[in-house]
Design a protein around this motif. Structure first.
Motif, PDB file in Angstrom:
ATOM      1  N   VAL A   1       1.922  -6.166  -9.214  1.00 35.92           N
ATOM      2  CA  VAL A   1       2.157  -6.800 -10.508  1.00 35.92           C
ATOM      3  C   VAL A   1       1.506  -5.832 -11.923  1.00 35.92           C
ATOM      4  CG1 VAL A   1       1.341  -9.077 -11.723  1.00 35.92           C
ATOM      5  CG2 VAL A   1       2.195  -8.402  -9.559  1.00 35.92           C
ATOM      6  N   ARG A   2       0.316  -5.471 -11.669  1.00 34.25           N
ATOM      7  CA  ARG A   2      -0.187  -4.927 -13.243  1.00 34.25           C
ATOM      8  C   ARG A   2       0.527  -3.368 -13.607  1.00 34.25           C
ATOM      9  NH1 ARG A   2      -6.413  -3.519 -12.139  1.00 34.25           N
ATOM     10  NH2 ARG A   2      -6.568  -2.616 -13.743  1.00 34.25           N
ATOM     11  N   LEU A   3       0.660  -3.046 -12.794  1.00 32.50           N
ATOM     12  CA  LEU A   3       1.817  -1.901 -12.986  1.00 32.50           C
ATOM     13  C   LEU A   3       3.213  -2.265 -13.793  1.00 32.50           C
ATOM     14  CD1 LEU A   3       0.509   0.369 -10.033  1.00 32.50           C
ATOM     15  CD2 LEU A   3       0.363   0.495 -11.738  1.00 32.50           C
ATOM     16  N   GLY A   4       3.675  -3.240 -13.286  1.00 30.82           N
ATOM     17  CA  GLY A   4       4.829  -4.058 -13.945  1.00 30.82           C
ATOM     18  C   GLY A   4       6.418  -4.803 -12.879  1.00 30.82           C
ATOM     19  N   TRP A   5       5.367  -4.390 -11.404  1.00 24.73           N
ATOM     20  CA  TRP A   5       5.856  -5.237 -10.379  1.00 24.73           C
ATOM     21  C   TRP A   5       5.906  -6.226 -10.448  1.00 24.73           C
ATOM     22  CZ3 TRP A   5       4.018  -7.487  -5.717  1.00 24.73           C
ATOM     23  CH2 TRP A   5       4.565  -7.932  -4.545  1.00 24.73           C
ATOM     24  N   ARG A   6       7.351  -7.260 -10.624  1.00 27.88           N
ATOM     25  CA  ARG A   6       7.633  -8.754 -10.685  1.00 27.88           C
ATOM     26  C   ARG A   6       8.305  -9.694  -9.564  1.00 27.88           C
ATOM     27  NH1 ARG A   6       4.749  -7.831 -13.591  1.00 27.88           N
ATOM     28  NH2 ARG A   6       4.441  -7.935 -16.055  1.00 27.88           N
TER      29      ARG A   6
ATOM     30  N   PHE B   1      -3.855   5.530  -4.515  1.00 23.59           N
ATOM     31  CA  PHE B   1      -4.559   5.890  -3.013  1.00 23.59           C
ATOM     32  C   PHE B   1      -5.861   4.841  -2.874  1.00 23.59           C
ATOM     33  CE2 PHE B   1      -2.816  10.037  -3.855  1.00 23.59           C
ATOM     34  CZ  PHE B   1      -1.416  10.388  -2.782  1.00 23.59           C
ATOM     35  N   THR B   2      -6.695   4.523  -4.031  1.00 19.35           N
ATOM     36  CA  THR B   2      -7.822   4.346  -3.957  1.00 19.35           C
ATOM     37  C   THR B   2      -7.513   2.348  -3.754  1.00 19.35           C
ATOM     38  OG1 THR B   2      -8.850   4.432  -5.897  1.00 19.35           O
ATOM     39  CG2 THR B   2      -9.871   2.498  -5.257  1.00 19.35           C
ATOM     40  N   GLU B   3      -6.123   1.262  -4.493  1.00 17.81           N
ATOM     41  CA  GLU B   3      -6.218   0.411  -3.559  1.00 17.81           C
ATOM     42  C   GLU B   3      -5.591   0.645  -2.351  1.00 17.81           C
ATOM     43  OE1 GLU B   3      -5.110   2.208  -6.245  1.00 17.81           O
ATOM     44  OE2 GLU B   3      -5.774   0.503  -7.647  1.00 17.81           O
TER      45      GLU B   3
ATOM     46  N   PHE C   1     -11.773  11.605   7.454  1.00 21.56           N
ATOM     47  CA  PHE C   1     -10.917  12.367   7.409  1.00 21.56           C
ATOM     48  C   PHE C   1      -9.686  12.581   7.920  1.00 21.56           C
ATOM     49  CE2 PHE C   1     -10.682  17.134   6.107  1.00 21.56           C
ATOM     50  CZ  PHE C   1     -11.066  17.123   5.034  1.00 21.56           C
ATOM     51  N   ALA C   2      -8.905  12.756   9.230  1.00 20.10           N
ATOM     52  CA  ALA C   2      -7.249  13.089   9.415  1.00 20.10           C
ATOM     53  C   ALA C   2      -7.125  12.313   9.010  1.00 20.10           C
ATOM     54  CB  ALA C   2      -7.900  13.270  10.776  1.00 20.10           C
ATOM     55  N   ILE C   3      -6.807  10.756   9.018  1.00 21.66           N
ATOM     56  CA  ILE C   3      -6.046  10.067   8.112  1.00 21.66           C
ATOM     57  C   ILE C   3      -6.283  10.111   6.801  1.00 21.66           C
ATOM     58  CG2 ILE C   3      -5.425   7.527   7.910  1.00 21.66           C
ATOM     59  CD1 ILE C   3      -5.259   8.807  11.319  1.00 21.66           C
ATOM     60  N   ALA C   4      -7.407  10.050   6.147  1.00 12.18           N
ATOM     61  CA  ALA C   4      -7.293  10.672   4.772  1.00 12.18           C
ATOM     62  C   ALA C   4      -6.221  11.594   4.060  1.00 12.18           C
ATOM     63  CB  ALA C   4      -8.287  10.517   4.886  1.00 12.18           C
ATOM     64  N   VAL C   5      -6.225  12.785   4.907  1.00 13.89           N
ATOM     65  CA  VAL C   5      -5.854  14.063   4.868  1.00 13.89           C
ATOM     66  C   VAL C   5      -3.895  13.589   4.984  1.00 13.89           C
ATOM     67  CG1 VAL C   5      -5.494  15.851   5.722  1.00 13.89           C
ATOM     68  CG2 VAL C   5      -7.718  15.866   6.070  1.00 13.89           C
ATOM     69  N   ALA C   6      -3.723  12.909   5.832  1.00 22.07           N
ATOM     70  CA  ALA C   6      -2.128  12.843   6.659  1.00 22.07           C
ATOM     71  C   ALA C   6      -1.536  11.999   5.273  1.00 22.07           C
ATOM     72  CB  ALA C   6      -2.407  12.254   7.909  1.00 22.07           C
ATOM     73  N   THR C   7      -3.001  10.666   5.211  1.00 20.38           N
ATOM     74  CA  THR C   7      -1.806   9.541   4.042  1.00 20.38           C
ATOM     75  C   THR C   7      -2.210  10.434   2.917  1.00 20.38           C
ATOM     76  OG1 THR C   7      -3.720   8.238   5.118  1.00 20.38           O
ATOM     77  CG2 THR C   7      -2.721   7.611   2.848  1.00 20.38           C
ATOM     78  N   VAL C   8      -2.395  11.493   2.132  1.00 20.65           N
ATOM     79  CA  VAL C   8      -3.074  12.514   0.774  1.00 20.65           C
ATOM     80  C   VAL C   8      -1.363  12.872   0.990  1.00 20.65           C
ATOM     81  CG1 VAL C   8      -3.301  13.527  -0.870  1.00 20.65           C
ATOM     82  CG2 VAL C   8      -4.777  11.249   0.488  1.00 20.65           C
ATOM     83  N   ILE C   9      -1.854  13.663   1.577  1.00 22.64           N
ATOM     84  CA  ILE C   9      -0.030  14.737   2.409  1.00 22.64           C
ATOM     85  C   ILE C   9       1.109  14.160   2.286  1.00 22.64           C
ATOM     86  CG2 ILE C   9       0.434  16.920   4.343  1.00 22.64           C
ATOM     87  CD1 ILE C   9      -2.042  17.868   1.551  1.00 22.64           C
ATOM     88  N   TYR C  10       1.292  13.370   3.062  1.00 21.59           N
ATOM     89  CA  TYR C  10       2.571  12.645   3.976  1.00 21.59           C
ATOM     90  C   TYR C  10       3.260  12.297   2.650  1.00 21.59           C
ATOM     91  CZ  TYR C  10       5.958   9.158   4.916  1.00 21.59           C
ATOM     92  OH  TYR C  10       7.087   8.910   5.946  1.00 21.59           O
ATOM     93  N   PRO C  11       2.630  11.858   1.711  1.00 18.80           N
ATOM     94  CA  PRO C  11       3.869  11.518  -0.434  1.00 18.80           C
ATOM     95  C   PRO C  11       4.295  12.784  -0.346  1.00 18.80           C
ATOM     96  CG  PRO C  11       1.967  10.179  -0.348  1.00 18.80           C
ATOM     97  CD  PRO C  11       1.473  10.532   0.673  1.00 18.80           C
ATOM     98  N   LEU C  12       3.062  13.682  -0.326  1.00 22.28           N
ATOM     99  CA  LEU C  12       3.430  15.455  -0.854  1.00 22.28           C
ATOM    100  C   LEU C  12       4.853  15.779   0.042  1.00 22.28           C
ATOM    101  CD1 LEU C  12      -0.273  16.493  -1.842  1.00 22.28           C
ATOM    102  CD2 LEU C  12       1.760  15.751  -3.106  1.00 22.28           C
TER     103      LEU C  12
ATOM    104  N   SER D   1       0.919  -1.337  -0.289  1.00 21.95           N
ATOM    105  CA  SER D   1      -0.196  -0.015   0.257  1.00 21.95           C
ATOM    106  C   SER D   1       1.202   1.493   0.200  1.00 21.95           C
ATOM    107  CB  SER D   1      -0.800   0.613   1.191  1.00 21.95           C
ATOM    108  OG  SER D   1      -1.728  -0.882   1.100  1.00 21.95           O
ATOM    109  N   ALA D   2       2.062   1.429   0.882  1.00 22.46           N
ATOM    110  CA  ALA D   2       2.880   2.321   0.244  1.00 22.46           C
ATOM    111  C   ALA D   2       3.035   3.238  -0.474  1.00 22.46           C
ATOM    112  CB  ALA D   2       3.958   1.890   1.414  1.00 22.46           C
ATOM    113  N   THR D   3       3.836   1.761  -1.478  1.00 16.70           N
ATOM    114  CA  THR D   3       4.003   1.216  -2.825  1.00 16.70           C
ATOM    115  C   THR D   3       3.500   2.294  -3.614  1.00 16.70           C
ATOM    116  OG1 THR D   3       5.536  -0.050  -2.424  1.00 16.70           O
ATOM    117  CG2 THR D   3       5.433   0.524  -4.911  1.00 16.70           C
ATOM    118  N   LEU D   4       2.570   1.996  -3.407  1.00 17.00           N
ATOM    119  CA  LEU D   4       0.867   2.540  -4.197  1.00 17.00           C
ATOM    120  C   LEU D   4       0.545   3.426  -3.816  1.00 17.00           C
ATOM    121  CD1 LEU D   4      -1.592  -0.394  -4.468  1.00 17.00           C
ATOM    122  CD2 LEU D   4      -0.670   0.009  -6.383  1.00 17.00           C
ATOM    123  N   ASN D   5       0.530   4.648  -2.856  1.00 16.04           N
ATOM    124  CA  ASN D   5       0.703   5.532  -2.471  1.00 16.04           C
ATOM    125  C   ASN D   5       1.716   6.143  -3.367  1.00 16.04           C
ATOM    126  OD1 ASN D   5      -1.722   5.040  -1.293  1.00 16.04           O
ATOM    127  ND2 ASN D   5      -0.770   5.021   0.949  1.00 16.04           N
ATOM    128  N   VAL D   6       3.133   5.887  -3.133  1.00 16.89           N
ATOM    129  CA  VAL D   6       3.673   7.142  -4.102  1.00 16.89           C
ATOM    130  C   VAL D   6       3.607   7.323  -5.400  1.00 16.89           C
ATOM    131  CG1 VAL D   6       6.633   6.373  -4.357  1.00 16.89           C
ATOM    132  CG2 VAL D   6       5.943   6.086  -2.204  1.00 16.89           C
TER     133      VAL D   6
END
Length: 523
Positions: A209-214, A153-155, A278-289, A144-149
């Motif tokens: 895997v669909r994004l290219g990870w093996r 964010f959906t998955e 909301f709070a964790i959602a904001v932090a999740t999106v803001i953190y990679p930025l 999940s952390a990799t997908l956020n990078v």
């Protein structure tokens, strides 16, 4: 900002679904098990794999992994990022499997000791059953952390949904139909936890895997892996302090009475709804930025995004905390009072919920502030402040648990999280003066005025309902509760929104855009 709001809207929307399903799961377990020793034993047992999950997966690892992966992606390419993911996942799977094997052996042995009879032996046995969940969820956190990078964010936001669906299906379906005893139903609930953890791991892995990870085993100790390990060391200790704090609180609650651990858990879960939505959602999106701005040494953009995240968190969590505290009684009755959960359980839960609500804004601030430090690759400062919070919580909990019971435990944790939030913000200001809280005080004062207006309407309305001015008669309790939750909450939202508009609160223009994003519309 529009893209950020869209991402926050996606995470918030899916988190709403997750929290609603989590609430259904909690309602089901409360109706089946009530606040019995069996339920308290499950809650205590499930806390331990969750503790290690935070240590090895979602906590220190994610904090160290995200900024390092962000740099790898910027300096290299997707292939380099996926190579680093394989190295991290390989080591993580090895360490997590070792912890699981050791933990299962230790608790299987402990369950047989005569001094751990009764509910403590039951908690140890359930811990053995639940411990394998740790491996699944640790790998899920890395995926999940990799997908956020990769700004997917959906998955990752879907992850807790799989757990809730599996637990509901296992207990509400198989458990109620095939099990004849409470312990049998509890075993089905544990099976749901394991199935849900497997889905949490597999789904984001397939997306990668669909994004290219093996996927492949790679135990290379590359420079990036060593950097992640170095960054994890203090962060691991800091997360350990926080998670041990929670685990010790639940052990103390388990020792107070058979009911305390379960009541404490349900009260805490209700406060997690607005925090998670909301709070964790904001932090999740803001953190990679924030990690991206830190990697590019853009302190101005870093401070701007941090301030926007902080404003949005306070904008929602201050009124949510006030409303939850004022309407704790009807909310608890409507959500939980059925089956094995009776009026006496409601009476125990209501004051705890009100106390937890006081700490909600501080917890939300702490979540964002800690991630700001992690984005700056400073994992030592949060550790020191988490240690202070742990000492305060433990000291107050031990001092207050006997005279106040479970309420003393909540009061101790609320004071501790408040101190931690203030100290984190001060330390951030020292690190980057642009992050000073002072420019936000004017907006916070307006927020407080708007919350006071809302609280006057909601509190006055609930008092009038209880006095029988709107719905009379002692036999109208259920009707009053429906009117309070279904009527006073929307009314409070309207009053709060109107007050914000009249006070010209900064950031109010973002709310319509966020609402459109939540509804799936596009500018």
């Amino acid at each position: 900002m529009s893209r950020k709001l869209k991402a926050i809207g996606v995470v918030s929307g899916l988190t709403v679904v997750s929290r609603v399903l989590g609430l259904v799961r909690d309602q089901l377990s409360a109706a089946v098990f009530g606040t019995s020793a069996l339920n308290s034993a499950f809650i205590t047992a499930f806390s331990l794999p969750n503790l290690f999950r935070r240590l090895l997966g979602e906590g220190a690892l994610t904090a160290a992994f995200v900024p390092t992966l962000q740099e790898e992606l910027q300096e290299g390419a997707e292939a380099a990022a996926f190579r680093l993911l394989n190295q991290v996942v390989s080591w993580l799977a090895l360490v997590a499997s070792g912890v699981v094997a050791a933990g299962m052996g230790l608790f299987a042995w402990g369950a047989q000791l005569p001094q751990f009879s009764g509910k403590w032996s039951l908690a140890a046995e359930l811990t053995v059953v639940l411990f394998p969940y740790l491996v699944f969820v640790c790998l899920a956190a890395a995926f999940s952390a990799t997908l956020n990078v990769f700004k997917r964010f959906t998955e990752s936001a879907l992850s807790p949904i799989w757990l809730n669906v599996a637990m509901i299906g296992a207990l509400g379906g198989a458990g109620l139909h095939f099990a004849e005893t409470g312990l049998g139903r509890m075993h089905w609930l544990c099976a749901g936890v394991l199935a849900g953890g497997f889905l949490q791991m597999v789904v984001p892995g397939l997306v990668l895997v669909r994004l290219g990870w093996r996927p492949r085993l790679d135990f290379t100790l590359s420079a990036r892996v060593r950097e992640i390990a170095r960054l994890m060391a203090p962060g691991l200790f800091g997360v350990a302090i926080y998670q041990i704090n929670i685990y010790v609180s639940r052990l103390l609650a388990f020792s107070v009475s058979d009911e305390a651990a379960a009541v404490l858990f349900y009260a805490n879960r209700l406060t997690e709804l607005p925090i998670g939505v909301f709070a964790i959602a904001v932090a999740t999106v803001i953190y990679p930025l924030l990690a991206q701005h830190a990697a590019q040494r853009q302190s101005g953009a870093f401070a701007a995004d941090y301030a926007k995240g902080l404003r949005l968190i306070l904008l929602v969590n201050l009124p949510a905390a006030a409303g939850l505290a004022l309407l704790a009684e009807p909310i608890t009755r409507l959500l939980f009072e059925r089956g094995s959960f009776g009026p006496s359980d409601t009476a125990m839960l209501v004051p705890l919920l009100a106390l937890f609500a006081v700490g909600m804004p501080f917890f939300s601030i702490t979540s964002l502030s800690t991630r700001a430090f992690y984005a700056l690759k400073d994992t030592k400062t949060p550790v020191k402040l988490a240690a202070v919070s742990f000492v305060i919580n433990l000291g107050l909990s031990i001092a207050l648990m006997r005279p106040l019971g479970a309420a003393g435990l909540v009061l101790g944790s609320t004071v501790a999280i408040g101190v931690q939030a203030v100290q984190l913000q001060r330390a951030l200001t020292v690190r980057l003066p642009e992050l000073a809280f002072a420019p936000l005080w004017g907006g916070v004062a307006k927020l407080v005025l708007a919350v006071c207006a809302m609280a006057a309407v909601v509190g006055g309305g609930w008092w009038a309902l209880k006095a029988g001015w709107v719905v009379g008669g002692a036999g109208q309790g259920l009707v009053r509760d429906f009117v309070a939750v279904g009527g006073l909450i929307p009314l409070g939202v309207l009053v709060y929104g109107g007050a914000l508009w009249l006070l010209r609160i900064e950031g109010r223009e973002q709310l319509p855009a966020l609402w459109r994003r939540l509804r799936g519309q596009h500018d």
